[in-house]
Design a protein around this motif. Structure first.
Motif, mmCIF file in Angstrom:
data_model
loop_
_atom_site.group_PDB
_atom_site.id
_atom_site.type_symbol
_atom_site.label_atom_id
_atom_site.label_comp_id
_atom_site.label_asym_id
_atom_site.label_seq_id
_atom_site.Cartn_x
_atom_site.Cartn_y
_atom_site.Cartn_z
ATOM 1 N N GLY A 125 0.789 -1.219 0.000
ATOM 2 C CA GLY A 125 0.000 0.000 0.000
ATOM 3 C C GLY A 125 0.824 1.274 0.000
ATOM 4 N N GLN A 126 2.104 1.163 -0.275
ATOM 5 C CA GLN A 126 2.978 2.338 -0.309
ATOM 6 C C GLN A 126 2.982 2.937 -1.718
ATOM 7 O OE1 GLN A 126 6.495 0.161 0.611
ATOM 8 N NE2 GLN A 126 6.308 0.467 2.823
ATOM 9 N N PRO A 127 2.581 4.211 -1.881
ATOM 10 C CA PRO A 127 2.580 4.823 -3.214
ATOM 11 C C PRO A 127 4.004 4.961 -3.760
ATOM 12 C CG PRO A 127 1.413 6.205 -1.610
ATOM 13 C CD PRO A 127 2.060 5.103 -0.860
ATOM 14 N N VAL A 128 4.183 4.561 -5.014
ATOM 15 C CA VAL A 128 5.477 4.742 -5.675
ATOM 16 C C VAL A 128 5.377 5.773 -6.793
ATOM 17 C CG1 VAL A 128 6.361 2.446 -5.111
ATOM 18 C CG2 VAL A 128 5.119 2.787 -7.242
ATOM 19 N N LEU A 129 4.139 6.028 -7.283
ATOM 20 C CA LEU A 129 3.921 7.020 -8.331
ATOM 21 C C LEU A 129 2.512 7.574 -8.178
ATOM 22 C CD1 LEU A 129 5.124 8.314 -10.965
ATOM 23 C CD2 LEU A 129 3.952 6.516 -12.218
ATOM 24 N N THR A 130 2.398 8.905 -8.171
ATOM 25 C CA THR A 130 1.108 9.566 -8.057
ATOM 26 C C THR A 130 1.021 10.608 -9.161
ATOM 27 O OG1 THR A 130 1.121 9.268 -5.657
ATOM 28 C CG2 THR A 130 -0.399 10.898 -6.532
ATOM 29 N N LEU A 131 0.026 10.475 -10.036
ATOM 30 C CA LEU A 131 -0.144 11.385 -11.164
ATOM 31 C C LEU A 131 -1.526 12.029 -11.122
ATOM 32 C CD1 LEU A 131 1.267 9.076 -14.001
ATOM 33 C CD2 LEU A 131 2.503 10.807 -12.682
ATOM 34 N N SER A 132 -1.586 13.303 -11.461
ATOM 35 C CA SER A 132 -2.858 14.016 -11.567
ATOM 36 C C SER A 132 -3.127 14.331 -13.025
ATOM 37 C CB SER A 132 -2.804 15.326 -10.777
ATOM 38 O OG SER A 132 -2.670 15.062 -9.414
ATOM 39 N N GLU A 133 -4.374 14.163 -13.426
ATOM 40 C CA GLU A 133 -4.812 14.452 -14.793
ATOM 41 C C GLU A 133 -3.917 13.794 -15.826
ATOM 42 O OE1 GLU A 133 -5.666 18.577 -15.374
ATOM 43 O OE2 GLU A 133 -6.947 18.657 -13.614
ATOM 44 N N ALA A 134 -3.691 12.511 -15.657
ATOM 45 C CA ALA A 134 -2.833 11.728 -16.552
ATOM 46 C C ALA A 134 -3.648 11.106 -17.671
ATOM 47 C CB ALA A 134 -2.127 10.632 -15.758
ATOM 48 N N GLY A 135 -2.940 10.664 -18.682
ATOM 49 C CA GLY A 135 -3.571 9.890 -19.742
ATOM 50 C C GLY A 135 -3.797 10.687 -20.996
ATOM 51 N N PRO A 136 -4.461 10.024 -21.900
ATOM 52 C CA PRO A 136 -5.185 8.755 -21.837
ATOM 53 C C PRO A 136 -4.289 7.517 -21.870
ATOM 54 C CG PRO A 136 -5.401 9.682 -24.025
ATOM 55 C CD PRO A 136 -4.655 10.690 -23.191
ATOM 56 N N LEU A 137 -3.006 7.701 -22.198
ATOM 57 C CA LEU A 137 -2.061 6.589 -22.154
ATOM 58 C C LEU A 137 -0.994 6.929 -21.119
ATOM 59 C CD1 LEU A 137 -1.496 6.056 -25.993
ATOM 60 C CD2 LEU A 137 -3.032 4.776 -24.499
ATOM 61 N N VAL A 138 -0.662 5.966 -20.282
ATOM 62 C CA VAL A 138 0.430 6.137 -19.326
ATOM 63 C C VAL A 138 1.294 4.889 -19.411
ATOM 64 C CG1 VAL A 138 1.079 6.412 -16.905
ATOM 65 C CG2 VAL A 138 -0.939 7.602 -17.787
ATOM 66 N N TYR A 139 2.576 5.090 -19.710
ATOM 67 C CA TYR A 139 3.546 3.998 -19.763
ATOM 68 C C TYR A 139 4.551 4.235 -18.648
ATOM 69 C CZ TYR A 139 2.053 2.284 -24.388
ATOM 70 O OH TYR A 139 1.351 1.740 -25.439
ATOM 71 N N VAL A 140 4.827 3.186 -17.854
ATOM 72 C CA VAL A 140 5.664 3.323 -16.675
ATOM 73 C C VAL A 140 6.740 2.241 -16.681
ATOM 74 C CG1 VAL A 140 5.661 3.431 -14.146
ATOM 75 C CG2 VAL A 140 3.619 4.140 -15.412
ATOM 76 N N GLN A 141 7.942 2.611 -16.225
ATOM 77 C CA GLN A 141 9.023 1.641 -16.031
ATOM 78 C C GLN A 141 9.172 1.426 -14.532
ATOM 79 O OE1 GLN A 141 10.917 -0.363 -18.114
ATOM 80 N NE2 GLN A 141 11.444 -1.210 -16.144
ATOM 81 N N LEU A 142 8.694 0.281 -14.052
ATOM 82 C CA LEU A 142 8.714 -0.040 -12.635
ATOM 83 C C LEU A 142 9.721 -1.141 -12.336
ATOM 84 C CD1 LEU A 142 4.852 -0.218 -12.109
ATOM 85 C CD2 LEU A 142 6.376 1.489 -11.096
ATOM 86 N N PRO A 143 10.292 -1.136 -11.119
ATOM 87 C CA PRO A 143 11.085 -2.290 -10.707
ATOM 88 C C PRO A 143 10.184 -3.525 -10.653
ATOM 89 C CG PRO A 143 11.406 -0.435 -9.197
ATOM 90 C CD PRO A 143 10.265 -0.078 -10.116
ATOM 91 N N ALA A 144 10.743 -4.687 -10.870
ATOM 92 C CA ALA A 144 9.961 -5.921 -10.832
ATOM 93 C C ALA A 144 9.221 -6.034 -9.506
ATOM 94 C CB ALA A 144 10.866 -7.125 -11.045
ATOM 95 N N GLY A 145 7.973 -6.485 -9.581
ATOM 96 C CA GLY A 145 7.180 -6.659 -8.379
ATOM 97 C C GLY A 145 5.701 -6.607 -8.677
ATOM 98 N N LYS A 146 4.913 -6.689 -7.605
ATOM 99 C CA LYS A 146 3.462 -6.641 -7.734
ATOM 100 C C LYS A 146 2.977 -5.273 -7.259
ATOM 101 C CE LYS A 146 -0.714 -9.228 -6.876
ATOM 102 N NZ LYS A 146 -1.245 -10.530 -6.583
ATOM 103 N N TYR A 147 2.094 -4.680 -8.070
ATOM 104 C CA TYR A 147 1.604 -3.338 -7.801
ATOM 105 C C TYR A 147 0.084 -3.297 -7.891
ATOM 106 C CZ TYR A 147 6.440 -2.011 -8.606
ATOM 107 O OH TYR A 147 7.818 -1.918 -8.526
ATOM 108 N N THR A 148 -0.500 -2.365 -7.149
ATOM 109 C CA THR A 148 -1.916 -2.060 -7.266
ATOM 110 C C THR A 148 -2.018 -0.691 -7.920
ATOM 111 O OG1 THR A 148 -2.495 -3.328 -5.302
ATOM 112 C CG2 THR A 148 -4.080 -1.657 -6.012
ATOM 113 N N VAL A 149 -2.870 -0.589 -8.929
ATOM 114 C CA VAL A 149 -3.089 0.683 -9.613
ATOM 115 C C VAL A 149 -4.496 1.148 -9.290
ATOM 116 C CG1 VAL A 149 -3.162 1.882 -11.830
ATOM 117 C CG2 VAL A 149 -1.524 0.008 -11.481
ATOM 118 N N VAL A 150 -4.594 2.391 -8.804
ATOM 119 C CA VAL A 150 -5.877 3.007 -8.497
ATOM 120 C C VAL A 150 -6.037 4.178 -9.463
ATOM 121 C CG1 VAL A 150 -7.291 4.123 -6.740
ATOM 122 C CG2 VAL A 150 -5.623 2.365 -6.076
#
Length: 149
Positions: free
Chosen positions: A94-119
């Protein structure tokens, strides 16, 4: 009738094999870079792209490499792109690693390997999904809101 079937099968097989080639050819059309304003950005050491308004900008993002999480935001019965989504990507704890406002319509992210929840939140409506990213193929998440624009 048997001759028609034996004649059509090879034609259908060639058509199916050519579809990916035709699909890739369409996405490799020249891009008018004067209308493209997408720039690589960073937050907390996480590199990302956000944009895709207009056909050239969308294709420019879709042709980039090196991002292991691809998100698309759309709304309505015609799946129209949504450019104003608030996005929070959290580690499993539940620790935020990326927070974006008014993003999109496409968002591409380079994350370290792992499991993430996207809200993803659009006009107060929240959508959640999980992504297990690594060094393999990019994980694609599509967030859709059913309301009209």
């Amino acid at each position: 009738m048997k001759n028609v079937h034996s004649f059509m099968l090879p034609i259908a097989a060639v058509g199916v094999m050519m579809f990916p080639v035709l699909l890739n050819a369409a996405s490799l059309e020249p891009i008018d870079s004067t209308g493209v304003q997408v720039q690589q950005q960073q937050q907390n050491g996480i590199t990302y792209l956000s944009g895709g308004i207009g056909e050239d900008e969308a294709r420019a993002i879709q042709q980039t490499r090196g991002y292991n999480l691809h998100m698309t935001f759309s709304t309505g019965p015609k799946d129209e792109y949504v450019p104003d989504v608030d996005v929070v990507i959290e580690k499993a704890a539940g620790q935020p690693v990326l927070t974006l406002s008014e993003a999109g319509p496409l968002v591409y992210v380079q994350l370290p390997a792992g499991k993430y929840t996207v809200v993803a939140t659009h006009k107060g409506e929240v959508r959640r999904d999980t992504a297990d990213v690594g060094s393999g193929a990019a994980r694609n998440l599509v967030f859709h809101w059913g309301g009209e624009n």
